[in-house]
Design an enzyme around this catalytic site. Structure first.
Site, PDB file in Angstrom:
ATOM      1  N   ASP A  71      11.970 -84.017 -40.404  1.00 32.56           N
ATOM      2  CA  ASP A  71      12.896 -83.080 -41.042  1.00 32.56           C
ATOM      3  C   ASP A  71      14.280 -83.697 -41.145  1.00 32.56           C
ATOM      4  OD1 ASP A  71      12.947 -82.823 -38.153  1.00 32.56           O
ATOM      5  OD2 ASP A  71      14.234 -81.068 -38.384  1.00 32.56           O
ATOM      6  N   GLU A 133      13.014 -81.094 -35.555  1.00 31.43           N
ATOM      7  CA  GLU A 133      13.850 -81.740 -34.530  1.00 31.43           C
ATOM      8  C   GLU A 133      15.315 -81.385 -34.729  1.00 31.43           C
ATOM      9  OE1 GLU A 133      16.469 -84.787 -32.747  1.00 31.43           O
ATOM     10  OE2 GLU A 133      16.248 -84.270 -34.864  1.00 31.43           O
TER      11      GLU A 133
END
Length: 384
Positions: A71, A133
């Site tokens: 991400d 994350e």
């Protein structure tokens, strides 16, 4: 596929944390499957996001795990001179959202995995890719659960966050919290007869700042960090409807980034005591007056000893001698704390380029990462 070609494909997926990453993971699964690599996809409850785990080489022993997140942070409100989700090569730099943080490493790891599939590894290579994350290492939980039940956990882990290819042994832990301030609404013309929740929030914010000053001047320190002490930071304050209404509620979102040797619960308890001191004199008139603190999410710090085998091993791959610590958090603290996997952080680029418009990683840094992973494959083939 070469690293640059893989990176171009990864950058092309808009995997902002608020959006699904499944299309990227499906592409990675297809890429690895073409090399004969079996992949485990671990979807979240929605099915739109997923983690990925793969082992290349022997399945009956622990190996070296390469870990990265897929991400990225948003581009909203940023002024880019290049398209953020198209890889651009210019002046020896790869530009694009996630180029540094951290699709550059993920691309290099995938390229290495494709090569590893053609080599007779004596020790396996593990690949762990996660989601979410950037919003608190939330997505990695299913990977932690998978590895906790695995017959052979990885012997060590390299998290490829950007360190300029230096070996980092530690980062601070983080706790995200929310203070909710409750007052009493009223007409602003009669404001003294109400209890302004924003004023309670301001008083609480002052207590956070005073505690930060105390920690900075007399708390635990670690000179390996740019900011050598535990930090407290208020990042968001919300409350009120319009100017002629005294607000009855206010929230403050704040964080504690603590050194490995510091106890963040002690600081939370100090702030709860301060909240009680603020509201206690008000309760006779406003019994509903309150400031409560709730924990939103957290992840542990990483503190791998510089004498650990994983440190010497990765140094031998990079040719580095020293170590460093990084200001940002990673899933490495979870692998270490929850699973006991010795972990370091080492990856291409610099976080100074991350989270910014025109994010970039240099071609030279990607080449150095490729060289480190090529050296790793040699060691895995030789049995470490």
């Amino acid at each position: 596929m070469q690293t640059a070609e893989i990176l171009a494909r990864l950058i092309g997926f808009d995997t902002t944390s608020s959006k699904p990453n499944r299309a990227l993971m499906d592409w990675v699964q297809h890429l690895l499957a073409g090399a004969g690599i079996a992949v485990q996809i671990l979807p979240d409850a929605s099915g739109g996001k997923a983690n990925l785990y793969a082992t290349i080489g022997p399945q009956d022993r622990p190996g070296v795990m390469l870990s990265g997140h897929t991400d990225v942070v948003p581009v909203d409100g940023q002024v880019w001179t290049r398209p953020p989700f198209v890889l651009t090569l210019s002046g020896g730099r790869f530009y694009g959202r996630g180029a540094a943080d951290m699709k550059g490493f993920v691309a290099s790891a995938l390229a290495a995995a494709l090569v590893a599939a053609r080599r007779p590894l004596a020790t396996p290579l593990h690949l762990a890719l996660s989601h979410d994350e950037e919003v608190g290492c939330l997505g990695v939980a299913s990977l932690i659960d998978l590895l906790a039940q695995a017959p052979h956990r990885p012997a060590m882990c390299i998290v490829g966050e950007p360190t300029g290819m230096q070996v980092a042994t530690g980062h601070k832990g983080k706790i995200a919290l929310r203070a909710t301030c409750t007052g009493r609404e009223g007409h602003s013309a009669l404001a003294p007869m109400a209890l302004n929740a924003l004023h309670l929030g301001a008083d609480f914010l002052g207590e956070v700042r005073r505690l930060q000053d105390e920690v900075a001047h007399s708390g635990l320190t670690d000179g390996d960090y740019d900011v050598p002490y535990t930090t407290l930071h208020v990042g968001k304050m919300q409350g009120g409807v319009q100017v002629n209404i005294v607000p009855n509620s206010c929230t403050l979102d704040f964080e504690i980034r603590n050194l490995a040797g510091d106890d963040p619960q002690r600081l939370i308890d100090r702030l709860r005591d301060a909240a009680d001191r603020i509201t206690a004199p008000l309760k006779a008139t406003f019994p509903e007056a309150a400031i409560t603190i709730d924990r939103l999410w957290d992840y542990p710090g990483l503190g791998t000893p510089t004498s650990a085998h994983v440190v010497r091993f990765v140094q031998s791959l990079t040719g580095a001698n020293g170590t460093m610590k990084v200001a940002f958090g990673t899933e490495g603290g979870l692998f270490s704390a929850c699973l006991g996997i010795p972990t370091v952080i080492c990856g291409p680029g610099s976080m100074a380029q991350g989270h910014k418009p025109d994010e970039w990683v240099s071609v030279e840094q990607i080449a150095r990462c490729d060289a480190m992973l090529a050296a790793l494959l040699d060691r895995l083939e030789a049995g470490l």
